[in-house]
Enzyme design. Sequence first.
Site, PDB file in Angstrom:
ATOM      1  N   GLU A 138       0.822  -1.214   0.000  1.00 31.67           N
ATOM      2  CA  GLU A 138       0.000   0.000   0.000  1.00 31.67           C
ATOM      3  C   GLU A 138       0.855   1.263   0.000  1.00 31.67           C
ATOM      4  O   GLU A 138       0.371   2.355   0.288  1.00 31.67           O
ATOM      5  CB  GLU A 138      -0.972   0.032   1.192  1.00 31.67           C
ATOM      6  CG  GLU A 138      -1.631  -1.287   1.541  1.00 31.67           C
ATOM      7  CD  GLU A 138      -2.559  -1.815   0.459  1.00 31.67           C
ATOM      8  OE1 GLU A 138      -2.696  -1.167  -0.568  1.00 31.67           O
ATOM      9  OE2 GLU A 138      -3.148  -2.898   0.659  1.00 31.67           O
ATOM     10  N   ARG A 147       5.889   7.729  -7.343  1.00 28.28           N
ATOM     11  CA  ARG A 147       5.244   7.709  -8.650  1.00 28.28           C
ATOM     12  C   ARG A 147       4.749   9.106  -9.020  1.00 28.28           C
ATOM     13  O   ARG A 147       4.307   9.884  -8.173  1.00 28.28           O
ATOM     14  CB  ARG A 147       4.105   6.693  -8.693  1.00 28.28           C
ATOM     15  CG  ARG A 147       2.919   6.977  -7.813  1.00 28.28           C
ATOM     16  CD  ARG A 147       1.791   5.997  -8.099  1.00 28.28           C
ATOM     17  NE  ARG A 147       0.624   6.302  -7.275  1.00 28.28           N
ATOM     18  CZ  ARG A 147      -0.611   5.950  -7.584  1.00 28.28           C
ATOM     19  NH1 ARG A 147      -0.838   5.290  -8.696  1.00 28.28           N
ATOM     20  NH2 ARG A 147      -1.613   6.259  -6.781  1.00 28.28           N
ATOM     21  N   GLY A 168     -11.404   4.143 -19.763  1.00 23.59           N
ATOM     22  CA  GLY A 168     -12.794   4.526 -19.914  1.00 23.59           C
ATOM     23  C   GLY A 168     -13.171   4.965 -21.317  1.00 23.59           C
ATOM     24  O   GLY A 168     -14.308   5.366 -21.558  1.00 23.59           O
ATOM     25  N   ASP A 228      -1.074  -1.393 -10.130  1.00 25.97           N
ATOM     26  CA  ASP A 228      -1.334  -2.808  -9.918  1.00 25.97           C
ATOM     27  C   ASP A 228      -1.316  -3.498 -11.277  1.00 25.97           C
ATOM     28  O   ASP A 228      -1.955  -3.024 -12.238  1.00 25.97           O
ATOM     29  CB  ASP A 228      -2.702  -3.029  -9.269  1.00 25.97           C
ATOM     30  CG  ASP A 228      -2.710  -2.677  -7.788  1.00 25.97           C
ATOM     31  OD1 ASP A 228      -1.625  -2.639  -7.179  1.00 25.97           O
ATOM     32  OD2 ASP A 228      -3.810  -2.439  -7.245  1.00 25.97           O
ATOM     33  N   TRP A 266      -0.654   5.037  -0.431  1.00 29.42           N
ATOM     34  CA  TRP A 266      -1.244   5.435  -1.705  1.00 29.42           C
ATOM     35  C   TRP A 266      -2.761   5.251  -1.680  1.00 29.42           C
ATOM     36  O   TRP A 266      -3.426   5.292  -2.700  1.00 29.42           O
ATOM     37  CB  TRP A 266      -0.604   4.736  -2.897  1.00 29.42           C
ATOM     38  CG  TRP A 266      -0.966   3.303  -3.160  1.00 29.42           C
ATOM     39  CD1 TRP A 266      -1.552   2.401  -2.325  1.00 29.42           C
ATOM     40  CD2 TRP A 266      -0.739   2.622  -4.393  1.00 29.42           C
ATOM     41  NE1 TRP A 266      -1.700   1.195  -2.956  1.00 29.42           N
ATOM     42  CE2 TRP A 266      -1.205   1.292  -4.232  1.00 29.42           C
ATOM     43  CE3 TRP A 266      -0.185   2.978  -5.625  1.00 29.42           C
ATOM     44  CZ2 TRP A 266      -1.126   0.336  -5.243  1.00 29.42           C
ATOM     45  CZ3 TRP A 266      -0.111   2.018  -6.624  1.00 29.42           C
ATOM     46  CH2 TRP A 266      -0.572   0.725  -6.422  1.00 29.42           C
ATOM     47  N   ASP A 315      -5.308  -6.499   3.131  1.00 28.50           N
ATOM     48  CA  ASP A 315      -6.497  -6.580   2.291  1.00 28.50           C
ATOM     49  C   ASP A 315      -7.783  -6.630   3.097  1.00 28.50           C
ATOM     50  O   ASP A 315      -8.820  -6.121   2.655  1.00 28.50           O
ATOM     51  CB  ASP A 315      -6.412  -7.809   1.394  1.00 28.50           C
ATOM     52  CG  ASP A 315      -5.216  -7.740   0.480  1.00 28.50           C
ATOM     53  OD1 ASP A 315      -5.226  -6.898  -0.423  1.00 28.50           O
ATOM     54  OD2 ASP A 315      -4.257  -8.491   0.706  1.00 28.50           O
TER      55      ASP A 315
END
Length: 498
Positions: free
Chosen positions: A188, A234, A251, A327, A379, A438
């Site tokens: 994470e 990032r 999208g 991911d 993040w 998770d």
Amino acid sequence: MKQLGRFSLVLHTHLPWVAHNGTWPVGEEWLHQAFTGSWRRVLRVLETLAEHGYREVATLGVTPVVAAMLDDPYCLSEIHSWAGRWQLRAEELSARPGSPDLAALADHERREAVACLEDLQRRWLTGGLSTVLRPLVDSGVVELLSGPATHPFQPLLTERFAAAQLSTGLADAQLRFGSRPAGIWAPECGYAPGMEDFYAAHGVSHFLVDGPAMHGDTGFARPVGDSGVLAFARDLDISYRIWSSRTGYPGGGSYRDFHTFDHASGFRPARVTGGSVPTEAKQPWDRRLASAAVLRDAQDFVAAVVRRLTELRDRHGREALVVAAFDTELFGHWWYEGPEFLDAVLRLLPQAGVRLSTLRGACSAGLVADRIDLPSSSWGAGKDWRVWDNDVVAELNDEIAHMQKRLFSLLDNRPEGSGRDPAADQLVREAFLLSSSDWAFMVSRNSAADYARERARRHAEKFTALADAIESGVGAERLAAELRAVDGPFGRLDARTC
């Protein structure tokens, strides 16, 4: 062509640990979909680029539990069976009277299923992830990142438990891939001040944080404090061109729609068409239109990277770095055309004067700026810890805190010089699985929250039952064997190292 700077693609391969009796799409079905739709396809992109002479293509973080699953014969056999059913579903769709669009979809799915089955039979069933990924690591095409064994949110753990998680994960990576990774993907991107010294003590030279932790100044790696450990961040402006649920490329109207199903076959027959278009009005997916969109969006992405690197070079007077981190499952599972997009981007960037680089390669190239003191961060939503530390998950966090105390109390009370103890090893395994980030994530986001609570409860119950048996001296070995038979193996857990 003058080199503008470097681009680092960082991918994180992760999903919650799956017991053999897993349920809900985060269970075995999720594993099968992630492998067939994303992981295998992304690795094929990297392998194809390697065959064409590319090096330092990407930095790949593999959570140790994923590596364990993709080396496990049972899990691979189940993936193989799932891929066989995939082919059967495609053949059933092709035999159904209907539109030419569904016939074309059936043909596409059948060909993809056959290719996946052939790949599984040729390589994966005989060697697993270790044999497939290792050549990419050994040849320098991929830099491998590891991390804690079961993807816990490290800032909320005791240092001793976090150390046991991290040392187990790093040792597991060395066992599977032949070398100990120098960098990690912090689960994470969770960070607390002082963790850099913890990393240094475990031989970690670099790790990843999110952009706001560096106040958006992401063009260089930064030594954290006085540790010498480098943090990379990032670039959110670049990453969100893909990642954003509102404005990201996935999208686009020509891409395959993730949410629309032909329920009889289980396939996705439609394209996005438009953000406000209802399901019944979605247009059929057209692979040619999607491929044209991939090229258009890849060119747009490359142009944005070039602008960003040009701006950084003009500001700092030297080459800089853009880190885009995601991911892995975004590419292929959530965004069907994602692997095709990655392939296009990674080929177009060098043509535009941008050098592909791993994080390790950026370190070696000297793309490092002044030291920094980082704030607590992640993040997740808010870029702080709120997703994993809030009132909704307080009971779960209390359970994990209690578990850590009891675990080390039991381990410390073992006779000095004791040998390997399968019951103690299994106890550590259950403790590791209970602490996965998770469960808190899914509860906080109300995404399969009941599933997450149930999984955490089951691991807590197993831990408690085994701890009670060890404490009483009655039935611990038998219970540990029963738990191993249900859950299967994971790495080389050794309680003596905790």
